[in-house]
Enzyme design. Structure first.
Site, PDB file in Angstrom:
ATOM      1  N   ASN A   1       0.845  -1.192   0.000  1.00 53.59           N
ATOM      2  CA  ASN A   1       0.000   0.000   0.000  1.00 53.59           C
ATOM      3  C   ASN A   1       0.881   1.243   0.000  1.00 53.59           C
ATOM      4  O   ASN A   1       1.880   1.309   0.712  1.00 53.59           O
ATOM      5  CB  ASN A   1      -0.915  -0.007   1.226  1.00 53.59           C
ATOM      6  CG  ASN A   1      -1.902  -1.157   1.187  1.00 53.59           C
ATOM      7  OD1 ASN A   1      -2.440  -1.479   0.127  1.00 53.59           O
ATOM      8  ND2 ASN A   1      -2.124  -1.792   2.328  1.00 53.59           N
TER       9      ASN A   1
ATOM     10  N   GLY B   1      -4.472   3.075   2.020  1.00 54.51           N
ATOM     11  CA  GLY B   1      -4.584   2.544   3.377  1.00 54.51           C
ATOM     12  C   GLY B   1      -3.264   2.257   4.048  1.00 54.51           C
ATOM     13  O   GLY B   1      -3.213   1.510   5.028  1.00 54.51           O
ATOM     14  N   GLN B   2      -2.183   2.838   3.528  1.00 51.59           N
ATOM     15  CA  GLN B   2      -0.890   2.623   4.207  1.00 51.59           C
ATOM     16  C   GLN B   2      -0.962   3.222   5.609  1.00 51.59           C
ATOM     17  O   GLN B   2      -1.343   4.386   5.779  1.00 51.59           O
ATOM     18  CB  GLN B   2       0.255   3.270   3.415  1.00 51.59           C
ATOM     19  CG  GLN B   2       1.619   2.934   4.006  1.00 51.59           C
ATOM     20  CD  GLN B   2       2.788   3.477   3.181  1.00 51.59           C
ATOM     21  OE1 GLN B   2       2.602   4.221   2.219  1.00 51.59           O
ATOM     22  NE2 GLN B   2       3.993   3.088   3.560  1.00 51.59           N
TER      23      GLN B   2
ATOM     24  N   HIS C   1       6.689  -2.010   3.026  1.00 52.82           N
ATOM     25  CA  HIS C   1       6.452  -3.411   3.377  1.00 52.82           C
ATOM     26  C   HIS C   1       5.587  -4.072   2.318  1.00 52.82           C
ATOM     27  O   HIS C   1       4.706  -3.444   1.735  1.00 52.82           O
ATOM     28  CB  HIS C   1       5.813  -3.554   4.762  1.00 52.82           C
ATOM     29  CG  HIS C   1       4.598  -2.705   4.992  1.00 52.82           C
ATOM     30  ND1 HIS C   1       4.682  -1.364   5.284  1.00 52.82           N
ATOM     31  CD2 HIS C   1       3.284  -3.000   4.959  1.00 52.82           C
ATOM     32  CE1 HIS C   1       3.461  -0.873   5.429  1.00 52.82           C
ATOM     33  NE2 HIS C   1       2.580  -1.834   5.229  1.00 52.82           N
TER      34      HIS C   1
ATOM     35  N   HIS D   1       2.957  -7.156   1.964  1.00 54.27           N
ATOM     36  CA  HIS D   1       2.144  -8.167   2.646  1.00 54.27           C
ATOM     37  C   HIS D   1       2.202  -9.450   1.804  1.00 54.27           C
ATOM     38  O   HIS D   1       1.922  -9.395   0.595  1.00 54.27           O
ATOM     39  CB  HIS D   1       0.680  -7.736   2.721  1.00 54.27           C
ATOM     40  CG  HIS D   1       0.430  -6.470   3.485  1.00 54.27           C
ATOM     41  ND1 HIS D   1      -0.086  -6.465   4.766  1.00 54.27           N
ATOM     42  CD2 HIS D   1       0.593  -5.165   3.139  1.00 54.27           C
ATOM     43  CE1 HIS D   1      -0.230  -5.202   5.175  1.00 54.27           C
ATOM     44  NE2 HIS D   1       0.173  -4.401   4.207  1.00 54.27           N
TER      45      HIS D   1
HETATM   46  P1  5GP Z   1      -0.375  -1.102   5.913  1.00 53.25           P
HETATM   47  O1  5GP Z   1      -1.759  -0.771   6.405  1.00 53.25           O
HETATM   48  O2  5GP Z   1       0.588   0.042   6.182  1.00 53.25           O
HETATM   49  O3  5GP Z   1      -0.318  -1.603   4.502  1.00 53.25           O
HETATM   50  O4  5GP Z   1       0.096  -2.343   6.766  1.00 53.25           O
HETATM   51  C1  5GP Z   1       0.614  -2.242   8.040  1.00 53.25           C
HETATM   52  C2  5GP Z   1       0.492  -3.603   8.674  1.00 53.25           C
HETATM   53  O5  5GP Z   1       1.326  -3.634   9.808  1.00 53.25           O
HETATM   54  C3  5GP Z   1      -0.918  -3.938   9.146  1.00 53.25           C
HETATM   55  O6  5GP Z   1      -1.375  -5.116   8.508  1.00 53.25           O
HETATM   56  C4  5GP Z   1      -0.766  -4.113  10.653  1.00 53.25           C
HETATM   57  O7  5GP Z   1      -1.559  -5.176  11.165  1.00 53.25           O
HETATM   58  C5  5GP Z   1       0.722  -4.398  10.811  1.00 53.25           C
HETATM   59  N1  5GP Z   1       1.299  -3.928  12.065  1.00 53.25           N
HETATM   60  C6  5GP Z   1       1.131  -2.696  12.622  1.00 53.25           C
HETATM   61  N2  5GP Z   1       1.846  -2.606  13.750  1.00 53.25           N
HETATM   62  C7  5GP Z   1       2.494  -3.797  13.910  1.00 53.25           C
HETATM   63  C8  5GP Z   1       3.386  -4.314  14.897  1.00 53.25           C
HETATM   64  O8  5GP Z   1       3.757  -3.656  15.879  1.00 53.25           O
HETATM   65  N3  5GP Z   1       3.825  -5.584  14.730  1.00 53.25           N
HETATM   66  C9  5GP Z   1       3.445  -6.358  13.665  1.00 53.25           C
HETATM   67  N4  5GP Z   1       3.950  -7.592  13.603  1.00 53.25           N
HETATM   68  N5  5GP Z   1       2.613  -5.895  12.702  1.00 53.25           N
HETATM   69  C10 5GP Z   1       2.142  -4.641  12.824  1.00 53.25           C
END
Ligand code: 5GP
Ligand code: ZN
Length: 113
Positions: free
Chosen positions: A86, A92-93, A99, A101
């Site tokens: 993202n 939705g980042q 990163h 997924h």
């Molecule tokens: P985004 O929404 O930025 O694409 O994804 C961020 C991801 O990081 C989310 O799926 C969320 O569950 C994960 N996440 C957020 N904080 C932490 C954390 O402290 N530890 C781990 N293992 N995952 C996290």
């Protein structure tokens, strides 16, 4: 400003790390959206794909893709898997360290979101 994922790379914050080398760290997502939900990140801080402005940064992202493939093969994800990254608010980042997924273990709908 300390970055959450930089802290995971440095092992200053606990995470279920499944793979780590000099370029890449992979760990289980805290809130899994599929039976397999692993985050694959470059150890060096980059905000998103939008930050891939030079060869070093592009290589860091490519290393993440290499690790995604290795994890998928090691886990026998022969039915398929999805890589998602993202970029920015509309996508939705929520964590601003690049990163990918890796999602697998169930039928994933298309298109996402
Ligand atoms: P985004 O929404 O930025 O694409 O994804 C961020 C991801 O990081 C989310 O799926 C969320 O569950 C994960 N996440 C957020 N904080 C932490 C954390 O402290 N530890 C781990 N293992 N995952 C996290
Ligand atoms: Zn970071």
């Amino acid at each position: 400003m300390p970055c959450l994922f930089c802290k995971i790379v440095a092992r200053e914050l606990p995470a279920e790390i499944v793979y780590q080398d000099e370029h890449v760290t992979a760990f289980k997502d805290l809130h899994p959206r599929a039976p397999t939900h692993i985050l694959i990140i470059p150890n060096a801080h980059l905000v998103s794909v939008d930050d891939l402005a030079d060869e070093v940064a592009v290589n860091a992202a490519a290393q993440c893709l290499r690790v995604a493939r290795e994890i998928a093969r090691a886990r026998g994800l022969t039915n398929g898997y999805r890589l998602v990254t993202n970029i920015g608010a509309d996508a939705g980042q929520s964590v601003f360290h690049l990163h990918f997924h890796l999602l697998a273990g169930r039928r994933l709908s298309w298109p996402p979101g």
